[in-house]
Every structure is written in C-alpha cells, then in structure tokens.
Design an enzyme around this catalytic site. Structure first.
Site, PDB file in Angstrom:
ATOM      1  N   PRO A   1       0.830  -1.203   0.000  1.00 53.53           N
ATOM      2  CA  PRO A   1       0.000   0.000   0.000  1.00 53.53           C
ATOM      3  C   PRO A   1       0.866   1.256   0.000  1.00 53.53           C
ATOM      4  O   PRO A   1       1.922   1.307   0.652  1.00 53.53           O
ATOM      5  CB  PRO A   1      -0.807  -0.111   1.297  1.00 53.53           C
ATOM      6  CG  PRO A   1      -0.776  -1.576   1.635  1.00 53.53           C
ATOM      7  CD  PRO A   1       0.563  -2.055   1.173  1.00 53.53           C
TER       8      PRO A   1
ATOM      9  N   ASP B   1       4.521  16.904  10.399  1.00 55.52           N
ATOM     10  CA  ASP B   1       5.474  17.618   9.558  1.00 55.52           C
ATOM     11  C   ASP B   1       5.265  17.288   8.081  1.00 55.52           C
ATOM     12  O   ASP B   1       5.512  18.123   7.208  1.00 55.52           O
ATOM     13  CB  ASP B   1       6.914  17.245   9.939  1.00 55.52           C
ATOM     14  CG  ASP B   1       7.328  17.825  11.284  1.00 55.52           C
ATOM     15  OD1 ASP B   1       6.556  18.610  11.860  1.00 55.52           O
ATOM     16  OD2 ASP B   1       8.424  17.492  11.759  1.00 55.52           O
TER      17      ASP B   1
ATOM     18  N   PHE C   1       2.480  16.776   6.582  1.00 57.43           N
ATOM     19  CA  PHE C   1       1.075  17.043   6.291  1.00 57.43           C
ATOM     20  C   PHE C   1       0.801  17.284   4.805  1.00 57.43           C
ATOM     21  O   PHE C   1      -0.147  16.730   4.239  1.00 57.43           O
ATOM     22  CB  PHE C   1       0.625  18.263   7.106  1.00 57.43           C
ATOM     23  CG  PHE C   1      -0.741  18.782   6.792  1.00 57.43           C
ATOM     24  CD1 PHE C   1      -1.868  18.117   7.240  1.00 57.43           C
ATOM     25  CD2 PHE C   1      -0.907  19.957   6.050  1.00 57.43           C
ATOM     26  CE1 PHE C   1      -3.144  18.603   6.964  1.00 57.43           C
ATOM     27  CE2 PHE C   1      -2.170  20.446   5.769  1.00 57.43           C
ATOM     28  CZ  PHE C   1      -3.288  19.764   6.226  1.00 57.43           C
ATOM     29  N   THR C   2       1.622  18.072   4.159  1.00 60.11           N
ATOM     30  CA  THR C   2       1.379  18.446   2.769  1.00 60.11           C
ATOM     31  C   THR C   2       1.443  17.249   1.833  1.00 60.11           C
ATOM     32  O   THR C   2       0.760  17.219   0.802  1.00 60.11           O
ATOM     33  CB  THR C   2       2.407  19.494   2.314  1.00 60.11           C
ATOM     34  OG1 THR C   2       2.424  20.569   3.264  1.00 60.11           O
ATOM     35  CG2 THR C   2       2.055  20.060   0.952  1.00 60.11           C
ATOM     36  N   HIS C   3       2.239  16.235   2.189  1.00 62.77           N
ATOM     37  CA  HIS C   3       2.514  15.141   1.257  1.00 62.77           C
ATOM     38  C   HIS C   3       2.218  13.763   1.850  1.00 62.77           C
ATOM     39  O   HIS C   3       2.796  12.768   1.426  1.00 62.77           O
ATOM     40  CB  HIS C   3       3.972  15.205   0.803  1.00 62.77           C
ATOM     41  CG  HIS C   3       4.347  16.513   0.189  1.00 62.77           C
ATOM     42  ND1 HIS C   3       3.876  16.918  -1.041  1.00 62.77           N
ATOM     43  CD2 HIS C   3       5.133  17.532   0.648  1.00 62.77           C
ATOM     44  CE1 HIS C   3       4.361  18.114  -1.326  1.00 62.77           C
ATOM     45  NE2 HIS C   3       5.117  18.503  -0.320  1.00 62.77           N
TER      46      HIS C   3
ATOM     47  N   VAL D   1      -5.158  -3.583   3.337  1.00 62.69           N
ATOM     48  CA  VAL D   1      -5.165  -2.269   2.699  1.00 62.69           C
ATOM     49  C   VAL D   1      -6.282  -1.439   3.318  1.00 62.69           C
ATOM     50  O   VAL D   1      -7.463  -1.787   3.203  1.00 62.69           O
ATOM     51  CB  VAL D   1      -5.365  -2.381   1.182  1.00 62.69           C
ATOM     52  CG1 VAL D   1      -5.324  -0.990   0.540  1.00 62.69           C
ATOM     53  CG2 VAL D   1      -4.300  -3.286   0.558  1.00 62.69           C
TER      54      VAL D   1
ATOM     55  N   TYR E   1      12.211  15.025  19.844  1.00 57.90           N
ATOM     56  CA  TYR E   1      12.408  14.879  18.404  1.00 57.90           C
ATOM     57  C   TYR E   1      13.813  15.388  18.072  1.00 57.90           C
ATOM     58  O   TYR E   1      14.093  16.572  18.154  1.00 57.90           O
ATOM     59  CB  TYR E   1      11.344  15.710  17.686  1.00 57.90           C
ATOM     60  CG  TYR E   1      11.167  15.463  16.227  1.00 57.90           C
ATOM     61  CD1 TYR E   1      12.100  15.920  15.305  1.00 57.90           C
ATOM     62  CD2 TYR E   1      10.035  14.825  15.737  1.00 57.90           C
ATOM     63  CE1 TYR E   1      11.923  15.731  13.944  1.00 57.90           C
ATOM     64  CE2 TYR E   1       9.838  14.625  14.390  1.00 57.90           C
ATOM     65  CZ  TYR E   1      10.790  15.080  13.493  1.00 57.90           C
ATOM     66  OH  TYR E   1      10.594  14.884  12.149  1.00 57.90           O
TER      67      TYR E   1
ATOM     68  N   GLU F   1       1.332  -0.774   9.085  1.00 57.64           N
ATOM     69  CA  GLU F   1       2.184  -0.547   7.909  1.00 57.64           C
ATOM     70  C   GLU F   1       1.816  -1.417   6.713  1.00 57.64           C
ATOM     71  O   GLU F   1       2.672  -1.858   5.950  1.00 57.64           O
ATOM     72  CB  GLU F   1       3.656  -0.743   8.284  1.00 57.64           C
ATOM     73  CG  GLU F   1       4.119   0.174   9.401  1.00 57.64           C
ATOM     74  CD  GLU F   1       5.587   0.015   9.748  1.00 57.64           C
ATOM     75  OE1 GLU F   1       6.412  -0.160   8.838  1.00 57.64           O
ATOM     76  OE2 GLU F   1       5.915   0.064  10.949  1.00 57.64           O
TER      77      GLU F   1
ATOM     78  N   THR G   1       0.997   4.169  10.101  1.00 56.31           N
ATOM     79  CA  THR G   1       2.264   4.434  10.799  1.00 56.31           C
ATOM     80  C   THR G   1       2.064   5.020  12.192  1.00 56.31           C
ATOM     81  O   THR G   1       3.030   5.389  12.847  1.00 56.31           O
ATOM     82  CB  THR G   1       3.135   5.402   9.981  1.00 56.31           C
ATOM     83  OG1 THR G   1       2.414   6.605   9.740  1.00 56.31           O
ATOM     84  CG2 THR G   1       3.543   4.773   8.660  1.00 56.31           C
TER      85      THR G   1
END
Length: 556
Positions: A135, A204, A206-208, A273, A476, A268, A217
C-alpha cells in the site's frame, strides 16, 4: 494516468520548490560551523531518471491483463518514473540509495484503485496469482516501510490510494467523518473546512501524506496535545484483507476483547489495505493563536512543559527547542523579518537578558498554541504565562510564532539542500516519562557526539519537545554531518547511537514514525520477546503467505 500528486523522486516535495539560503545571511556561517560545509559553492546536480537504469518489470502478460481488469487500463502504470517514485520513502537511507541509483528491487506495476471494490479485486488477485502488494499513500515515510525486499522474486504491485481521496460523510451530532484513506492532508482539511470542521492533525509531512498513511504508521501531529494523535482520532476503519474485510465500527468505547482498531494502527500495510477511516472531527475554533517564548535553558523549558501538561490549561501546541535547534532556527531567519538577534527589538531583549545573567548560548525558543473562544484563550494564556515566568522564561509575542507557523512544513527541504552539498541529515524521535526525559536527552547528545568523533566528521545534533502527555513527552532529534564516500555506513553508526540510547534510557524506539525496516532490529528491546511473538502471530494469521508488504515491522 490518473491525476494523483506525487513528490519528486529524488527528494522532498514537488518539483520547483526548494530551500534557498541567499536571503538568510546567518545561515552559511552556521552550516560551516555545524557540519563543516560551504553552502555557497555550487551543489551537485541530481541524476536524471534516465541515468538510473531501472530494472525491467517482472510481470506476466496474464497478470498485466488482470490488473487492467481490476482497476482499468488508465489506472495501471509501468513507466520507470512512476515505479521509482513508489520504490522508496523519504528517509535519509532511501534518498541516498536513490541518488546512488541503488535499485535492487522496484515495484513491477503501480495500480490506482478508485474504490474499495477495486482494492478487493486486487487483494483477491494477489492471492490467486501469488503477488506482493505494498500500500502507498503520499510516499513520505522515513522508516523504511515502503520498499520491496531485495530478494523478493514474486511480482510486486504498489497499490497507490491517491484516487480514493474524498470525505464521504460527516455525522454532525457525533463529530465523526467517514473519509477515504488516500486523501492528502491539505485536501482533507479543505473538504472538512468547507463544512466548518477540522481534524486537527498536522504532522510535519502534512502536505505530502495521507490519512491511510497516518493510520498505518501511527502518526502524531503538531497539535496532538489538543486533538490527540491518530490513534485517538481514528475511531473506525475498513481494511481489505485476504480472507475478508475488517470493519471497525466507530463506537465511543468498547470492552469487546483485544482491540482490532489498535491492531491496525501502526500495521504498515501488513494487516491489509486501509480503504476508509472514520475520524473524530471538531468545529473550527473561533480563535487560533501561536505565541513564542524564550527559556534560559532546555531543562527549564522541559520543566515548564511538564507543569503545563498537568495544569488546567490545555494548549494545542507545546513545543520547546534546545539551544542547538534554537541556534539553527535563528540562523534560518530572513534579515528583515521577525525576531532575531540582529533585529533592534531582539538585540535590546538579548542585552536585557544578559544583564539578568542569561547565557544566551543556552537560550531555548518555545512555541505554544491556543485555540477556542476569546475568553478561553485568554484564560489559558494566563495560566501558561505564569508557569513560564516561574521557570525563568519570557514572552516574545506573535512575531516569531507567525514565521514558525508559515514555514513549519518546510524543514525537509533543508535536508535535500544539504544532500546536494555533501551533508547527510535525518531525524529520530522517542517518548519517555517526564522523570527520564532530560537524562535521556543528555545521553543521546553525548553518545551521538562520540560517534561523530569516532567517525572524524563535523556533525550537529539538536532536539525539541514536540508533544506533551500527562506522564511524559516526545523528544524529536535532528542530526546532520558532512559525509564521506560511504554515507550509509556513517548514518548507521549515528542511527544506532540514537535508537540504542532511546531504549537504554527508558524511551521508545519511535514515537510517531513507525517501525518499518529502520527500527525493526530494536523492536524486541522495546516490546519484549513475547510482544514480538504476538505481533508476528497476528500478521501470520491475517496474511499467512506474507503477500502484504512483507519484511516490515518484523523481518518475516
């Protein structure tokens, strides 16, 4: 080909968008000091797709025909570019291997299902023709969760959910939205926003990245303090599996045995799916405010975040950078905008703090977000302001926070910028109880610096607290170094120091970036031998022939 958005094959984001240093006067000197690279020199040009020598697809004419039957001729791709885009995620290892044209195994076909029925047909075909299905959401994964195994001899099919991108229904009484799993973050928020709702999940990536990817995940977002991570947001889901379709109903709570919802979170793609997720949504808040603060030390900042987490205030964001990330943040600011050491206001404040006894090299930048009605925001600001003052912090106002808000999704572009100039950079994150947080932080910094010394490289390690919980928080870490001719071997040394220290110091090997192949060697240390047996047992039951993204999370 369907109109599905993809990132550039060799780096982060879309073609034509990149990081530029020319309007950031402090950045060249900072990079030279931090990682020993002269960024003013011309960068290396990335390879073209024609230079990669992509292996030919390993797929029979019969399977080609059956894939076409499943999703339609215009929704199957075999071209080199599409196959390379779907081979790796965006970890440092992934990008280094791509740039080195290291493609031992590439998906043989890319399919774009448009419905759950299409996905059902693909999963059934995989069982009948002995195919491997992987997937694919936005391709932003940095844990090695996407690439086919090098030794895989079966036909590998990447299942791109990008056509399944719609908000299907909003239950306004319950604040629950049914959403197709392939929707990208911005498209999801736009569709919800038209109806007056937000999901409040802003990682972080978010856009992609996509909703299904976040679930697969076990993602966290920048506003998880208020809205929760995806494990709290995702209330129900539909997952197509070899023997049937798992349906998790979006009930408020249940005691019906071990949670199948929890099993899917972080799976994951190994348990099926994900085609649809029912998520908790919230009315768009009346006010949204981000403010910046400065602490005299990282330890003081952590102590303040801990007190805030148990106070009557519930900010949407609680973030504090250590002194090294603060220095990097100041170095990336434009000369003419916002708070900086060189600005008049900034210079006056820094002089005042020096007179108060601050060591400005230890100063730590913090951002805290507030959402809600005007009176509610004012009340929370008061509580937080008093806590910050008690820990020696000072307020910087909206200016720096506005700039942070504007560029919060742009940091990955800096990694590409460094890679073009001989620098390797990536991230690792963990979570630990408050009592262990600062000792873990100091141990990580010390151990990574030892590795840099052993490797003989100039390197940088920095950190921020990104999410607060009642019992602890997420740290982080970002690391960077000037690499030699074997950057992956150097990266492995740094990564081992990070992940090993996380476990030894009482943290988890990953807070929100999943396991994949990057972290699987430490899984037993994290969840125990019996825990690994349980995970493997679930995988073996759902997918006994290991056709669903094999080799991720566990090696089998």
């Amino acid at each position: 080909m369907p109109a599905v958005k993809h990132m550039k094959w060799w780096g982060w984001g879309v073609e034509g968008v990149s990081f530029h240093w020319e309007d950031k006067p402090a950045f060249p000197a900072f990079v030279s000091r931090a990682v020993g690279i002269d960024i003013t020199q011309p960068p290396e040009s990335p390879k073209t797709i024609e230079q990669l020598h992509v292996p030919a697809p390993r797929i029979s004419d019969e399977v080609r025909g059956r894939l076409t039957d499943a999703v339609g001729a215009t929704n199957v791709a075999y071209d080199d570019l599409d196959r390379v885009v779907h081979t790796y995620g965006k970890s440092l290892r992934d990008l280094l291997r791509l740039r080195a044209a290291d493609l031992p195994r590439v998906p043989d076909a890319i399919v774009y299902p448009g419905s759950e029925d299409d996905v059902r047909a693909l999963v059934d075909l995989a069982g009948e023709a002995d195919l491997v299905l992987i997937p694919f959401g936005g391709g932003s994964n940095i844990s090695g969760s996407l690439h086919p195994l090098a030794e895989e001899e079966r036909t590998v099919v990447s299942v791109d959910l990008g056509r399944m991108d719609q908000v299907l229904e909003v239950d306004e009484d319950s604040g629950l939205a049914r959403v197709q799993a392939g929707v990208l973050g911005p498209d999801l928020e736009t569709q919800l926003g038209r109806r007056g709702w937000t999901m409040g999940h802003f990682p972080d990536s978010f856009t992609h990245s996509t909703l299904g990817g976040w679930v697969a995940t076990r993602s966290s977002g920048m506003q998880s303090d208020k809205y929760g991570d995806i494990a709290r947001i995702a209330r129900g889901m539909r997952v197509v599996q070899p023997s049937g379709t798992l349906v998790v109903r979006p009930v408020p709570s249940t005691s019906t045995g071990p949670s199948t919802r929890e099993m899917v979170l972080g799976s994951e793609g190994r348990l099926g799916v994900i085609t649809e997720v029912t998520v908790q949504v919230h009315r768009i808040p009346e006010n949204r405010l981000m403010l910046a603060y400065l602490f005299p030390s990282f330890e003081a900042g952590l102590a303040a975040m801990q007190e805030i987490s148990t106070s009557d205030a519930h900010p949407s964001v609680t973030r504090v950078s250590d002194q090294y990330e603060t220095q990097m943040s100041l170095a990336t600011r434009k000369a003419s905008k916002g708070f900086s050491v060189s600005s008049t206001v900034g210079a006056q404040l820094f002089k005042h703090l020096e007179r108060r006894g601050w060591d400005l090299d230890q100063a730590c930048l913090s951002f805290i977000g507030y959402e809600g009605g005007r009176a509610h925001v004012a009340h929370e600001k008061g509580i937080v302001g008093a806590i910050i003052k008690a820990h020696g912090g000072v307020g910087l106002g909206k200016g720096p926070a506005v700039l942070y808000d504007q560029k919060k999704f742009d940091t990955p572009y800096i990694r590409d910028f460094l890679l073009d100039r001989g620098g390797a950079a990536d991230v690792s994150e963990t979570a630990a109880p408050w009592s262990k947080l600062f000792p873990l932080y100091t141990a990580v910094v010390e151990n990574v610096r030892k590795v840099y010394a052993d490797l003989g490289v100039t390197g940088w390690i920095m950190c921020h607290l990104s999410h607060s919980e009642h019992s602890g928080a997420c740290l982080y870490f970002t690391f960077a170094f000037a690499h030699d001719d074997n950057p992956i071997a150097q990266y492995d040394r740094v990564k081992e120091a990070l992940q090993g220290t996380f476990i030894e110091a009482g943290g988890t090997l990953s807070h929100h970036h999943a396991v994949g192949t990057e972290h699987s060697r430490w899984l037993e240390d994290d969840i125990s031998t019996q825990g690994v047996l349980m995970v493997q047992g679930v995988i073996d039951t759902v997918d006994p022939t290991h056709q669903l993204n094999p080799g991720k999370i566990t090696s089998v």
